[in-house]
Design an enzyme around this catalytic site. Structure first.
Site, PDB file in Angstrom:
ATOM      1  N   GLY A 109       0.815  -1.210   0.000  1.00 53.04           N
ATOM      2  CA  GLY A 109       0.000   0.000   0.000  1.00 53.04           C
ATOM      3  C   GLY A 109       0.849   1.261   0.000  1.00 53.04           C
ATOM      4  CG  ASP A 110      -0.738   4.692   1.854  1.00 55.80           C
ATOM      5  OD1 ASP A 110      -0.893   3.550   2.325  1.00 55.80           O
ATOM      6  OD2 ASP A 110      -1.109   5.720   2.436  1.00 55.80           O
ATOM      7  N   GLY A 111       1.940   3.083   2.368  1.00 52.14           N
ATOM      8  CA  GLY A 111       3.028   3.060   3.348  1.00 52.14           C
ATOM      9  C   GLY A 111       4.247   2.336   2.801  1.00 52.14           C
ATOM     10  CG  ASP A 157      -9.086  -0.525   2.137  1.00 53.62           C
ATOM     11  OD1 ASP A 157      -9.791  -1.519   2.340  1.00 53.62           O
ATOM     12  OD2 ASP A 157      -8.453   0.063   3.028  1.00 53.62           O
ATOM     13  NE  ARG A 201      -7.462   0.967   7.494  1.00 55.38           N
ATOM     14  CZ  ARG A 201      -6.192   0.651   7.357  1.00 55.38           C
ATOM     15  NH1 ARG A 201      -5.332   0.914   8.298  1.00 55.38           N
ATOM     16  NH2 ARG A 201      -5.762   0.072   6.249  1.00 55.38           N
ATOM     17  CD  GLN A 292     -15.168  -6.677   4.130  1.00 51.85           C
ATOM     18  OE1 GLN A 292     -15.296  -5.655   3.482  1.00 51.85           O
ATOM     19  NE2 GLN A 292     -15.120  -6.673   5.444  1.00 51.85           N
TER      20      GLN A 292
HETATM   21  P1  ATP Z   1      -2.077  -1.082   3.726  1.00 53.10           P
HETATM   22  O1  ATP Z   1      -2.281   0.274   4.325  1.00 53.10           O
HETATM   23  O2  ATP Z   1      -2.832  -1.319   2.487  1.00 53.10           O
HETATM   24  O3  ATP Z   1      -2.196  -2.201   4.683  1.00 53.10           O
HETATM   25  P2  ATP Z   1       0.618  -0.153   3.564  1.00 53.10           P
HETATM   26  O4  ATP Z   1       1.757  -0.544   2.694  1.00 53.10           O
HETATM   27  O5  ATP Z   1       0.177   1.261   3.452  1.00 53.10           O
HETATM   28  O6  ATP Z   1      -0.550  -1.152   3.247  1.00 53.10           O
HETATM   29  P3  ATP Z   1       1.833   0.268   6.144  1.00 53.10           P
HETATM   30  O7  ATP Z   1       1.627  -0.441   7.431  1.00 53.10           O
HETATM   31  O8  ATP Z   1       1.600   1.723   6.071  1.00 53.10           O
HETATM   32  O9  ATP Z   1       0.948  -0.507   5.075  1.00 53.10           O
HETATM   33  O10 ATP Z   1       3.334   0.021   5.638  1.00 53.10           O
HETATM   34  C1  ATP Z   1       3.871  -1.263   5.565  1.00 53.10           C
HETATM   35  C2  ATP Z   1       5.352  -1.238   5.972  1.00 53.10           C
HETATM   36  O11 ATP Z   1       6.058  -0.378   5.080  1.00 53.10           O
HETATM   37  C3  ATP Z   1       5.596  -0.647   7.352  1.00 53.10           C
HETATM   38  O12 ATP Z   1       5.416  -1.585   8.360  1.00 53.10           O
HETATM   39  C4  ATP Z   1       7.047  -0.229   7.246  1.00 53.10           C
HETATM   40  O13 ATP Z   1       7.907  -1.315   7.381  1.00 53.10           O
HETATM   41  C5  ATP Z   1       7.119   0.271   5.817  1.00 53.10           C
HETATM   42  N1  ATP Z   1       6.916   1.720   5.805  1.00 53.10           N
HETATM   43  C6  ATP Z   1       5.754   2.391   5.778  1.00 53.10           C
HETATM   44  N2  ATP Z   1       5.957   3.712   5.803  1.00 53.10           N
HETATM   45  C7  ATP Z   1       7.288   3.877   5.875  1.00 53.10           C
HETATM   46  C8  ATP Z   1       8.165   5.024   5.948  1.00 53.10           C
HETATM   47  N3  ATP Z   1       7.675   6.260   5.937  1.00 53.10           N
HETATM   48  N4  ATP Z   1       9.486   4.801   5.995  1.00 53.10           N
HETATM   49  C9  ATP Z   1       9.978   3.554   5.975  1.00 53.10           C
HETATM   50  N5  ATP Z   1       9.221   2.466   5.933  1.00 53.10           N
HETATM   51  C10 ATP Z   1       7.900   2.614   5.883  1.00 53.10           C
HETATM   52 MG    MG Z   2      -1.720   2.270   3.986  1.00 59.13          MG
END
Ligand code: ATP
Ligand code: MG
Length: 752
Positions: A109-111, A157, A201, A292
């Site tokens: 995801g975006d993170g 999502d 969310r 889901q």
């Molecule tokens: P979803 O929100 O769909 O579950 P996501 O990829 O957005 O997916 P996050 O929990 O935001 O989920 O990010 C997953 C992992 O990516 C984090 O646990 C972390 O290891 C890494 N990560 C996220 N943001 C950062 C950041 N700003 N810097 C370094 N690593 C990050």
């Molecule tokens: Mg996310």
């Protein structure tokens, strides 16, 4: 001096798991191997990258066999606190460099994509630090000076900016739609109300589209909170009106992130209380939760995952130190590349707008079709239509379904009837297609008479393949005149289009045919001109893929080749797409033809593969791929030549492909197209013009073409469009199944 390892690609899944991630993984691995580039799966997301060791595994062709039908991600995913620290990323860089990895496909995801971007920016500094520590050599640094990244969005999502669909969203939508269908039937039996909570969310996509396709009556989403402070009153008023109009079930869908105008969360429990207290109803809450997320991916998530996984590797291999990192997504049914940083920024902007209670901006960022869907839900979910305007001209429109039944036909009929009535007109339903038009089998259908139709497979009006002959035209003209039909909506496949064209062309002889006519593409074959996709094809694809999963499981200890025959008439869409989605070794299409030479080559490959230890081969064949090399001929040939090495079994899937409840996608498209068709008929009739047209989806837009254009676009010998966009995907089917690729394991990898 030991030479540094050759360059390699790493692939990881991170953040929440999503069905379809495995299809993407498989495509990444196989595309890399086909370029003779080593590829490492990084297990457990960024945590595995930080941990190193066994968590990074060099993949072979067969390591990703048989994973496409599995839900979740077979290489694991995690949230990793360590990767958020520089220390953790330093360790991760070291682990990658030890294996020569300087190109990453991040599925998350975006993170996860933000993390990847940060890592890429820091890479040169991290390398310098590792050199200073003596952990890596200058030479290694020189060889891997840049980290290339590409993102694939895995998220149920569908909350990512720039791509129409994220991996997993289609499957989640199917789970929600099925759940709503099931809940509706029990709710209707007891005249109960249900509050159904779905995931999301910051994104109301699943709630909104789920509510439309599941025929819910009210929806609460984060982006567009109820307009009034006393939203409870408005909701209760609408639901009470529905009851009064005779509706047996009441369903409210709540996104987990739903809130009111003031930003206060609205929980499903709160909605239940309101309904109980204000309406005195018996209300139950169902929270769909992780159901889901789990389970086998839909056909769409499998083929989309495959296409974007393939494109991701092509993108990575072409990347230069200067190129901007990209996300690979889908736009208008095609693979697209988008700047990663910008897309992450826009994605976050929606969440920020919601947090700042700037809901107009949040809806604006979601885009036009999201807003359109929201409006449509409001009209279709009304308890009763708007009354006709005083003095308004009330038209008589008619709707029929023709050709073979296709899932989604009822959805289109329901939308056409309700939207027509809501605009103040009468809508007549013709039974049994053109046969009914000849015989005058016509009745007026009211608002409530189509309730529940959105979810039903087949055709409730009845359909026939009858294309009227010249003697029938007179009878049809009489029916049109006696019933005062002022506009005709024809929903169906090839026979429907042919019949409509026939009426249109006979206008000179029969003045009664001078009414607006429009065709809506509904055929599992997906063989209609003017539309890239027809209603029903998506559902059929899901049915095929589900059955093929079972067929594959039925293979026991023997080595076995399955030859699966699918429908499509002369159009290979179902064969090709189900081949992509189920990992077939070979697809046979009429468009390509089948020669003895092909069969011989396929046989040679198959024998080779089985000798190498392969246990299962899947061939998918269009029903008319070749008139002489039939399914039974092919089976006999393979069986005879395979001798004791393998057995061959045919599976002719037949009519199960035409049945089944329509998929959410087919329901949404059917509704959108029917809405536009009704508008067309009204516009034409009101200006006393009598256009003949057919509608379709092209490049993501709805287009209406004149029936005059039919002959130009249609291949009338083989009943399919002259141009078919999906034929371009053929090389990917081949690449994903290239026989004999196991040898790659023993060949040294070339440098990039
Ligand atoms: P979803 O929100 O769909 O579950 P996501 O990829 O957005 O997916 P996050 O929990 O935001 O989920 O990010 C997953 C992992 O990516 C984090 O646990 C972390 O290891 C890494 N990560 C996220 N943001 C950062 C950041 N700003 N810097 C370094 N690593 C990050
Ligand atoms: Mg996310």
């Amino acid at each position: 001096m030991a030479s540094a390892p050759p360059k390699a690609i790493g692939v990881l899944t991170s953040g929440g798991d999503a069905p379809g991630m495995n299809a993407a993984l498989r495509a990444v691995v196989r595309t890399a191997l086909s370029h003779r580039v080593a590829v490492y799966a990084i297990y457990e997301g960024y945590q595995g990258m930080v941990d190193g060791g066994e968590r990074l595994r060099c993949m072979t062709w067969n390591d990703v066999s048989g994973i496409m039908q599995c839900g979740g991600t077979v290489i694991g995913t995690a949230r990793c606190a360590a990767f958020r620290t520089r220390e953790g990323r330093l360790q991760a860089a070291k682990n990658l460099l030890e294996r020569g990895i300087d190109r990453l496909v991040v599925i998350g995801g975006d993170g996860s994509l933000t993390g990847a971007h940060l890592f890429r920016q820091e890479w040169p500094d991290l390398l310098a630090e590792l050199v200073a520590q003596g952990a890596i050599s200058q030479e290694t640094t020189a060889q891997h000076a840049h980290l290339a990244i590409v993102g694939l969005v895995g998220s149920i999502d569908n909350d990512f900016y720039g791509t129409d669909m994220t991996i997993g969203a289609d499957t989640a939508l199917q789970r929600i739609t099925t759940a709503l269908d099931q809940i509706s039937s029990t709710a209707a039996s007891h005249q109960r109300s249900f509050v159904v909570e779905v995931m999301g969310r910051n994104c109301g996509y699943l709630a909104l589209i789920g509510a439309i396709s599941g025929g819910a009556d009210w929806v609460l989403i984060p982006e567009s909170p109820p307009e009034t402070d006393d939203w409870e009153a408005k909701m209760c008023e609408v639901l009470a009106a529905g009851r009064a109009a005779g509706r047996r079930d009441s369903i409210v869908v709540v996104a987990e992130g739903a809130r009111d105008r003031n930003g206060n969360p609205i929980s499903s429990e709160q909605v239940r209380k309101v309904l109980e207290e204000r309406l005195g109803e018996d209300v139950r809450v169902t929270i769909l939760g992780h159901i889901q997320r789990g389970g086998a991916p839909s056909a769409f998530d499998r083929w989309m995952g495959t296409l974007i996984g393939h494109a991701a590797v092509e993108e990575l291999l072409a990347a230069t130190p200067e190129s901007e990192p990209q996300v690979i997504g889908m736009r208008y049914n095609r693979v697209t590349r988008l700047p990663l940083v910008e897309c992450v920024r826009q994605t976050r902007a929606v969440a920020e707008a919601i947090a700042a209670r700037d809901y107009d901006r949040a809806m604006e960022l979601r885009g036009g079709s999201f807003k359109e869907a929201f409006r449509t839900l409001r009209t279709l979910g009304r308890a009763l239509p708007h009354a006709p305007q005083p003095g308004q001209r009330r038209l008589q429109l008619a709707v029929l379904t023709a050709g073979a039944p296709a899932p989604g036909m009822n959805t289109a009929v329901r939308a056409a009837i309700r939207l027509g009535i809501d605009r103040g007109h009468r809508v007549l339903a013709v039974r049994n297609g053109f046969e009914g038009l000849i015989r005058g089998q016509i009745e007026e259908l009211g608002w409530m008479s189509v309730s529940g139709w959105a979810a039903m497979g087949g055709s409730r009006l009845g359909t026939s393949r009858k294309v009227p002959g010249d003697p029938d035209l007179y009878a049809i003209a009489r029916t049109i005149e006696t019933h005062g039909i002022e506009g005709l909506l024809v929903i169906g496949g090839w026979a429907a289009y042919e019949a409509a064209y026939k009426l249109y062309s006979a206008r000179g002889t029969f003045p009664a045919f001078n009414v607006p006519i429009i065709c809506l593409p509904a055929s599992i074959d997906n063989n209609l001109p003017g539309s890239e996709l027809s209603i029903g094809a998506g559902t059929a694809l899901n049915s095929i893929v589900e059955v093929v999963d079972k067929i594959k499981q039925s293979a026991g200890a023997d080595r076995r080749c399955f030859v699966v025959e699918v429908m499509g008439n002369y159009c290979g869409y179902l064969a090709l797409m189900s081949g992509l989605a189920s990992g077939a070794e070979r697809v046979y299409l009429h468009e390509e033809g089948v020669t003895l030479h092909d069969l011989q080559a396929d046989l040679t490959n198959m024998i080779h593969d089985f000798q190498q230890g392969k246990r299962l081969t899947l061939m998918i064949r269009n029903e008319h791929a070749n008139p002489l090399y039939t399914t039974s001929f092919m089976c006999a040939l393979f069986e005879q030549e395979g001798q004791n090495l393998f057995e061959v079994r045919p599976a002719i899937l037949g009519h199960l492909q035409q049945g089944g409840d329509p998929s959410p996608f087919d329901r949404i498209q059917a509704t959108r197209l029917a809405a536009r068709c009704v508008e067309f008929l009204i516009e034409e009739a009101e200006k006393s013009s009598s256009g003949g047209a057919f509608i379709g989806m092209q490049g993501g837009h709805i287009e209406i073409l004149s029936l005059e254009d039919m002959p130009r676009l249609a291949d009338t010998a083989y009943l399919r469009p002259k141009e078919q966009w999906w034929l371009d995907l053929r090389p990917i089917v081949r690449l994903m199944s290239q026989p004999g690729m196991e040898q790659i394991q023993s060949t040294p990898f070339g440098d990039l």
